[in-house]
Design a protein around this motif. Sequence first.
Motif, PDB file in Angstrom:
ATOM      1  N   ASP A 159       0.826  -1.214   0.000  1.00 22.00           N
ATOM      2  CA  ASP A 159       0.000   0.000   0.000  1.00 22.00           C
ATOM      3  C   ASP A 159       0.857   1.260   0.000  1.00 22.00           C
ATOM      4  OD1 ASP A 159      -2.383  -1.382  -0.042  1.00 22.00           O
ATOM      5  OD2 ASP A 159      -2.618  -1.395   2.137  1.00 22.00           O
ATOM      6  N   VAL A 160       2.011   1.222   0.683  1.00 24.14           N
ATOM      7  CA  VAL A 160       2.936   2.356   0.644  1.00 24.14           C
ATOM      8  C   VAL A 160       3.404   2.572  -0.786  1.00 24.14           C
ATOM      9  CG1 VAL A 160       5.221   3.183   1.333  1.00 24.14           C
ATOM     10  CG2 VAL A 160       3.713   2.145   3.030  1.00 24.14           C
ATOM     11  N   ALA A 161       3.823   1.490  -1.438  1.00 22.06           N
ATOM     12  CA  ALA A 161       4.310   1.594  -2.810  1.00 22.06           C
ATOM     13  C   ALA A 161       3.220   2.093  -3.750  1.00 22.06           C
ATOM     14  CB  ALA A 161       4.835   0.230  -3.273  1.00 22.06           C
ATOM     15  N   ARG A 162       2.009   1.610  -3.562  1.00 21.45           N
ATOM     16  CA  ARG A 162       0.905   2.031  -4.422  1.00 21.45           C
ATOM     17  C   ARG A 162       0.624   3.527  -4.264  1.00 21.45           C
ATOM     18  NH1 ARG A 162      -2.616  -1.309  -2.748  1.00 21.45           N
ATOM     19  NH2 ARG A 162      -2.440  -2.854  -4.412  1.00 21.45           N
ATOM     20  N   ALA A 163       0.687   4.020  -3.027  1.00 19.88           N
ATOM     21  CA  ALA A 163       0.425   5.442  -2.785  1.00 19.88           C
ATOM     22  C   ALA A 163       1.490   6.320  -3.443  1.00 19.88           C
ATOM     23  CB  ALA A 163       0.366   5.711  -1.282  1.00 19.88           C
ATOM     24  N   VAL A 164       2.761   5.903  -3.367  1.00 16.96           N
ATOM     25  CA  VAL A 164       3.828   6.684  -3.985  1.00 16.96           C
ATOM     26  C   VAL A 164       3.719   6.621  -5.513  1.00 16.96           C
ATOM     27  CG1 VAL A 164       6.335   6.912  -4.243  1.00 16.96           C
ATOM     28  CG2 VAL A 164       5.354   6.387  -1.999  1.00 16.96           C
ATOM     29  N   ALA A 165       3.482   5.420  -6.035  1.00 18.46           N
ATOM     30  CA  ALA A 165       3.345   5.265  -7.488  1.00 18.46           C
ATOM     31  C   ALA A 165       2.152   6.049  -8.028  1.00 18.46           C
ATOM     32  CB  ALA A 165       3.207   3.784  -7.838  1.00 18.46           C
ATOM     33  N   GLY A 166       1.102   6.186  -7.208  1.00 22.19           N
ATOM     34  CA  GLY A 166      -0.091   6.916  -7.627  1.00 22.19           C
ATOM     35  C   GLY A 166      -0.015   8.405  -7.348  1.00 22.19           C
ATOM     36  N   HIS A 167       1.169   8.912  -7.003  1.00 22.24           N
ATOM     37  CA  HIS A 167       1.400  10.347  -6.751  1.00 22.24           C
ATOM     38  C   HIS A 167       0.547  10.868  -5.594  1.00 22.24           C
ATOM     39  CE1 HIS A 167       3.624  11.468 -10.664  1.00 22.24           C
ATOM     40  NE2 HIS A 167       3.555  10.140 -10.587  1.00 22.24           N
ATOM     41  N   GLN A 168       0.201   9.992  -4.671  1.00 25.09           N
ATOM     42  CA  GLN A 168      -0.506  10.420  -3.466  1.00 25.09           C
ATOM     43  C   GLN A 168       0.476  10.830  -2.377  1.00 25.09           C
ATOM     44  OE1 GLN A 168      -3.192   7.255  -2.376  1.00 25.09           O
ATOM     45  NE2 GLN A 168      -3.789   6.918  -4.510  1.00 25.09           N
ATOM     46  N   ALA A 169       1.746  10.510  -2.568  1.00 20.81           N
ATOM     47  CA  ALA A 169       2.799  10.878  -1.629  1.00 20.81           C
ATOM     48  C   ALA A 169       4.115  10.871  -2.386  1.00 20.81           C
ATOM     49  CB  ALA A 169       2.852   9.909  -0.452  1.00 20.81           C
ATOM     50  N   ASP A 170       5.094  11.594  -1.831  1.00 18.88           N
ATOM     51  CA  ASP A 170       6.414  11.615  -2.452  1.00 18.88           C
ATOM     52  C   ASP A 170       7.299  10.480  -1.967  1.00 18.88           C
ATOM     53  OD1 ASP A 170       6.054  14.117  -3.921  1.00 18.88           O
ATOM     54  OD2 ASP A 170       6.063  15.075  -1.944  1.00 18.88           O
ATOM     55  N   ALA A 171       7.022   9.989  -0.774  1.00 20.38           N
ATOM     56  CA  ALA A 171       7.876   8.947  -0.210  1.00 20.38           C
ATOM     57  C   ALA A 171       7.149   8.193   0.888  1.00 20.38           C
ATOM     58  CB  ALA A 171       9.171   9.549   0.350  1.00 20.38           C
ATOM     59  N   GLY A 172       7.692   7.050   1.221  1.00 16.30           N
ATOM     60  CA  GLY A 172       7.211   6.253   2.340  1.00 16.30           C
ATOM     61  C   GLY A 172       8.245   5.197   2.654  1.00 16.30           C
ATOM     62  N   VAL A 173       8.268   4.713   3.876  1.00 17.39           N
ATOM     63  CA  VAL A 173       9.227   3.681   4.260  1.00 17.39           C
ATOM     64  C   VAL A 173       8.633   2.311   3.945  1.00 17.39           C
ATOM     65  CG1 VAL A 173      10.447   2.603   6.185  1.00 17.39           C
ATOM     66  CG2 VAL A 173      10.307   5.091   6.041  1.00 17.39           C
ATOM     67  N   GLY A 174       9.419   1.477   3.275  1.00 15.80           N
ATOM     68  CA  GLY A 174       8.954   0.135   2.926  1.00 15.80           C
ATOM     69  C   GLY A 174      10.141  -0.728   2.535  1.00 15.80           C
ATOM     70  N   ILE A 175       9.865  -1.843   1.873  1.00 12.80           N
ATOM     71  CA  ILE A 175      10.912  -2.790   1.491  1.00 12.80           C
ATOM     72  C   ILE A 175      11.203  -2.689  -0.006  1.00 12.80           C
ATOM     73  CG2 ILE A 175      10.472  -4.376   3.389  1.00 12.80           C
ATOM     74  CD1 ILE A 175       8.812  -6.090   1.525  1.00 12.80           C
ATOM     75  N   ARG A 176      12.427  -3.073  -0.364  1.00 10.23           N
ATOM     76  CA  ARG A 176      12.859  -2.930  -1.752  1.00 10.23           C
ATOM     77  C   ARG A 176      11.961  -3.691  -2.729  1.00 10.23           C
ATOM     78  NH1 ARG A 176      17.519  -1.560  -4.619  1.00 10.23           N
ATOM     79  NH2 ARG A 176      18.793  -1.285  -2.734  1.00 10.23           N
ATOM     80  N   SER A 177      11.521  -4.898  -2.354  1.00 14.37           N
ATOM     81  CA  SER A 177      10.711  -5.690  -3.280  1.00 14.37           C
ATOM     82  C   SER A 177       9.413  -4.982  -3.637  1.00 14.37           C
ATOM     83  CB  SER A 177      10.419  -7.072  -2.690  1.00 14.37           C
ATOM     84  OG  SER A 177       9.727  -6.974  -1.465  1.00 14.37           O
ATOM     85  N   ALA A 178       8.835  -4.223  -2.691  1.00 16.07           N
ATOM     86  CA  ALA A 178       7.614  -3.468  -2.992  1.00 16.07           C
ATOM     87  C   ALA A 178       7.919  -2.344  -3.967  1.00 16.07           C
ATOM     88  CB  ALA A 178       7.013  -2.910  -1.704  1.00 16.07           C
ATOM     89  N   ALA A 179       9.076  -1.699  -3.827  1.00 14.32           N
ATOM     90  CA  ALA A 179       9.469  -0.656  -4.767  1.00 14.32           C
ATOM     91  C   ALA A 179       9.622  -1.230  -6.170  1.00 14.32           C
ATOM     92  CB  ALA A 179      10.770  -0.002  -4.309  1.00 14.32           C
TER      93      ALA A 179
END
Length: 389
Positions: free
Chosen positions: A301-321
Motif C-alpha cells: 500500500d505504501v508503494a501504491r500510494a507513492v506510485a499513484g502520486h498520493q505521496a512523495d515517499a514512504g518507508v517500505g521494502i525494496r521488493s515493494a518498490a
Amino acid sequence: MRKGSIPFENRLKAVRASHGLSQSDLAERAAITRQAVSSIESNLYLPTTAVALRLAAALGCRVEDLFSLASPEDVIEGSLIGEPPADRHQAAPVRVKVSLVGKRPVVRPVTGLGEVLSFTVPADGYLIEGRAHRSGGAVRVRLTRDRRAIEREISVAGCDPAIFLAGEHLRRQKDDTSVVGWTMGSMAALHALQQGEVHVAGLHLFDPTTGESNLPFLRRMLKGSGYEVVTFATWEEGFLVRPGNPKSIRTAADLADPSVSIVNREEGAGARLLLDQRLRAAGVDPASVQGYGRTVSSHVDVARAVAGHQADAGVGIRSAAQLFGLDFVPLQAARYDLVVPKTYLKSHPTLARLFDTLASRPFRSEIEALGGYDTRDMGKSHSLREGRA
C-alpha cells in the motif's frame, strides 16, 4: 454406472482443463472414449473404479482429487476476528476463512485479506445469519471445505506478502495445506499471536541500541521459552520514491521540507518504528512532516500510494518498490522473523512442514528472485534467552 441420487462431487473437468487437455486428449490417455469423458463430466454417469483409476493416472493425481462423495452440511462455531463489510448487500453471504488455532476455531472475513486476495483466495465457508456479527463474538459458519482441510490451514500474521508462496511450495509437494497471510504490522501480529488468533507472527523490529532485530522486543514481551523464533529472510528497508527521485529524498532530514509529503505505516509497524528512529536522530519533529498521520496497512500500500502520486515517499521494502517500478533509497537491513508457540508445532498437523519448506533451495531461490531479500539465514532458529544465538 448411471448417476442416481448419490451426493457426488465431480472435479474431472476442472482438473482436465488445468492440464490444458481436451476431452479427446484425456480419452486417448485414459484409453476410454471421448463420449465417456463427456458423460462423466456432465454427471450423466459415475465412473467405474477401473475408469476412475485410469483417469487419475492420466492426469497424474489421486482418484479423490477427481471424485468424492459430497459431504452433508457441516457447521462449526468459532470466534469472529474483524467485522464483515458494513455496506454488503443484505442477501449476500459473508465469505470467511476458518483456522483451528490450538483448539479454538478462529473465523475471519475473506475481505480482511485485501482488495486483490479477497478475489483469489477461496472461502472456507459462509457466516450463518441469525445473530449480530461483531468482532470477538461467537459465530456459526457453514463450511464449504472438509474439516481436515480446516485443521491443516496455517494462519500467519505479518507484513510480508511472500508468505503465500510458502503455501504454493507446500502444494507442489502434494501437501494440501493452505497458508493464509493476514497483513498487519509487527506489534499487531505479535498481539494476535498472544491472543491465540493466529499460528505464526512475522515481525521486523530493529533495536538500534543493541543492533539486533526482533529479539530485544520479544524478550520483553514474551514470557518463558515456549516460542520458536525462525528467520524468514533479511530484507532491505528504506524510502520508496518515484522514479528519478524528483524530490531528492536521501535522509529523514529531507522529509522536513514542506514540499515533501509522505505516506506512513500504522503505529506498531516495523516501518513506522524505523521512520520514527530516523526522524528522532535527525532532530525532525514528526508533526512537521507532511502526511505523517496518513497511514496505510502494508508495504504494498505504501508503494501504491507513492506510485499513484498520493505521496512523495514512504518507508517500505525494496521488493515493494520493484513491484511498482519505484526508486529505492536504502536505510537499513532488517531481519524478518517468524514466531510460533512450540505447542502449535507439536499439535498442528502440518505447521512443522512450513518451516521445512523455508529451508528448501527451491523456495529460497524464488524468494531471492523477488529482489531485496537475503535468504542466507532463512530457517535459522534464535533463542529468546540472553546471550544465546
